[in-house]
Design an enzyme around this catalytic site. Structure first.
Site, short mmCIF file in Angstrom:
data_model
loop_
_atom_site.label_atom_id
_atom_site.label_comp_id
_atom_site.label_asym_id
_atom_site.label_seq_id
_atom_site.Cartn_x
_atom_site.Cartn_y
_atom_site.Cartn_z
N GLY A 263 57.36 86.56 38.96
CA GLY A 263 56.90 86.29 40.31
C GLY A 263 55.39 86.28 40.36
N LYS A 264 54.87 85.93 41.53
CA LYS A 264 53.41 85.87 41.64
C LYS A 264 52.78 87.22 41.30
CE LYS A 264 53.26 82.00 44.77
NZ LYS A 264 52.92 81.42 46.05
N ARG A 265 53.50 88.29 41.64
CA ARG A 265 52.95 89.62 41.38
C ARG A 265 52.90 89.98 39.90
NH1 ARG A 265 56.15 93.03 45.27
NH2 ARG A 265 55.75 91.74 47.08
#
Ligand code: GLU
Length: 498
Positions: A263-265
């Site tokens: 994910g972006k995180r």
């Protein structure tokens, strides 16, 4: 009955009368991360493999989530990777615009068809009433379903209220996914979802089905998060009496530790960041192609053309694959090694320090060494910085005279003797044929007799003044004959201090 695909996936393309049409349908809600690009790539490869059409469709119906500049960003990312579209936001097709916000009339027409058939109705409830229904369902430990609150009679839709779909039949759905095989879901997966919102824009659930129909899309390649909504889509296909395209659910892209989706995180980057860092599009494309797709051979390096040739839906895997930056670095190194000197220079140019231009002879001489050392093009900056391995090119760093002594036998007189001899040999070399090979060939017999370390260490120090550098023949070649002789003279001066 199983919803079998309309097209035999083993027999698509030119021999079959149906032209393959795929689409990549991003929402313009921010940067393009590699997961989205992989979807675009697979859709592109499938279309091109079958001489079909690839459409870039912009799904901009959620105006609240839209991020300015996204369409340009999406286009740039795809162009950088060479994923070019036949129809897109800049190129309408025979079906009209590829931007959903410019297709509102089409959705209206289909909405009206559904209303006329009794399969759509305006939502009569206020948000507070809906909230109340939701709470009731929760209190009864029941899933909240709009269809349980469907009004007995439908008002006339004037466009001010959301238009809801009336599921024609509450039943279990079975369907076929070209990657996942036969899938099914029970009645609880069906609901009266919104077709058109009160702002006049359609929902994804509605718009994509109309567009896929209108654009004659044969295969939908998308992420697995859409599997749970597929029964809803199927009920709408039923209501519209159309056959769905082939569903091709792509495996997720996982984190490097394989524990969850990237994910972006977890550092899933904007794909254009890789460009900034100096990764080549060929490397990014190659790595992405192999995430969740297995060519079935040991071949790892694939050009775009080779990917198009080898691509098959049957080779898409069910299990997720991970995006690994180390692997990307490996691919990049492979592709950099293949670059011609001219192409290397053009990729390197933006990372070069001011004192070095791609047209300078010294840069041209440094190219083979740089190409060997660079993992990503931006490494050129570090390698040429004062502390970098080729930092000595710009100017000779300040170094102590002791460094000119061979560590194992430190003897100033010996260093002077060897450097004088080296100077004499190098002076005799023709400038025209001055190369690391010719320098090595000329110096080698002397170095072998006098001791390699005794001769080559002082030479390397004289040329670079630094501990870490390429071998002295390469350094001399990069510096050129004149600069090499000057630096040897400087070293001889320094040795006098000892
Ligand atoms: N607009 C959807 C998204 O960005 C596309 C899904 C699809 O390909 O149908 O997730």
């Amino acid at each position: 009955m199983i919803n079998t695909p309309i097209i035999d996936t083993n027999n698509i393309g030119a021999d079959n009368n149906v032209k393959v049409v795929t689409r990549f349908a991003p929402s313009p809600t921010g940067f393009m991360h590699i997961g989205s690009i992989r979807t675009a790539l697979f859709a592109y490869l499938l279309a091109k493999k079958n001489n079909g059409t690839f459409i870039l469709r912009i799904e901009d119906t959620d105006k609240d989530r839209e991020v300015k500049g996204s369409i340009e960003h999406i286009s740039q990312s795809l162009k950088w990777l060479g994923i070019d579209w036949d129809y897109g936001p800049d190129k309408p097709g025979p079906f009209g615009s590829c931007v959903q916000s410019e297709r509102l009339l089409t959705y209206r027409i289909f909405a009206q068809k559904l209303i006329d058939k009794g399969y759509a109705y305006p939502d009569p409830y206020t948000p507070a009433e809906v909230e109340e229904f939701r709470k009731q369902a929760e209190a009864n430990k029941q899933p909240f379903l709009y269809r349980n609150h469907r009004p007995k009679t439908f008002e006339t839709w004037d466009g001010t209220k959301p238009l809801r779909f009336k599921v024609p039949e509450i039943k279990k759905y079975h369907w076929y996914d070209a990657v996942r095989g036969n899938l099914e879901a029970g009645e609880e997966a069906l609901d009266d979802f919104i077709l058109i919102k009160s702002d006049g824009f359609p929902t994804y659930n509605f718009a994509h089905i109309i567009d896929d129909l209108n654009m004659s899309v044969t295969h939908i390649l998308r992420a697995d998060e859409f599997i749970s909504s597929t029964p809803r889509f199927l009920s709408l296909y039923d209501a519209l009496e159309i056959k769905p395209p082939v569903f091709v659910t792509l495996p997720p892209i996982l984190r490097e530790d394989h524990t969850k989706k990237l994910g972006k995180r977890d550092g899933a980057k904007d794909v254009l960041e890789y460009r900034t860092e100096g990764f080549l599009p060929e490397a990014v494309l190659n790595l992405l192609a192999l995430i969740g797709w297995n060519p079935g051979t040991t071949q790892e390096l694939f050009s775009k053309e080779e990917l198009i040739k080898a691509f098959e839906i049957e080779k898409i895997q069910r299990a997720g694959g991970s995006f690994n930056e180390e692997k990307l670095a490996w691919f990049n190194h492979q592709y950099i090694a293949k670059l011609s000197s001219e192409n290397f220079a053009s990729h390197a140019s933006i990372y070069l320090p001011e004192w070095l231009s791609t047209s300078s002879p010294v840069f041209k001489r440094a190219v083979p060494t740089l190409r060997e050392k660079v993992i990503k093009m931006s490494d050129v900056m570090d390698i040429l910085s004062p502390k970098g391995e080729l930092g000595f090119i710009k100017e000779l760093p300040v170094y102590s005279s002791e460094m000119l002594l061979w560590k194992k036998e430190p003897d100033p007189v010996a260093s002077i003797t060897h450097l004088k001899k080296v100077k004499e040999i190098i002076s005799g070399l023709a400038e025209k044929t001055f190369s690391s090979e010719s320098i090595k060939l000329a110096l080698w017999p002397y170095a072998e007799t006098a001791g390699k370390g005794n001769v080559l260490w002082p030479l390397r120090m004289a040329l670079t003044g630094q501990e870490k550098s390429p071998d002295p023949f390469v350094c001399a070649y990069i510096l050129g004959k004149v600069e090499t002789l000057e630096r040897i003279d400087k070293a001889l001066e320094k040795l006098k201090e000892l």
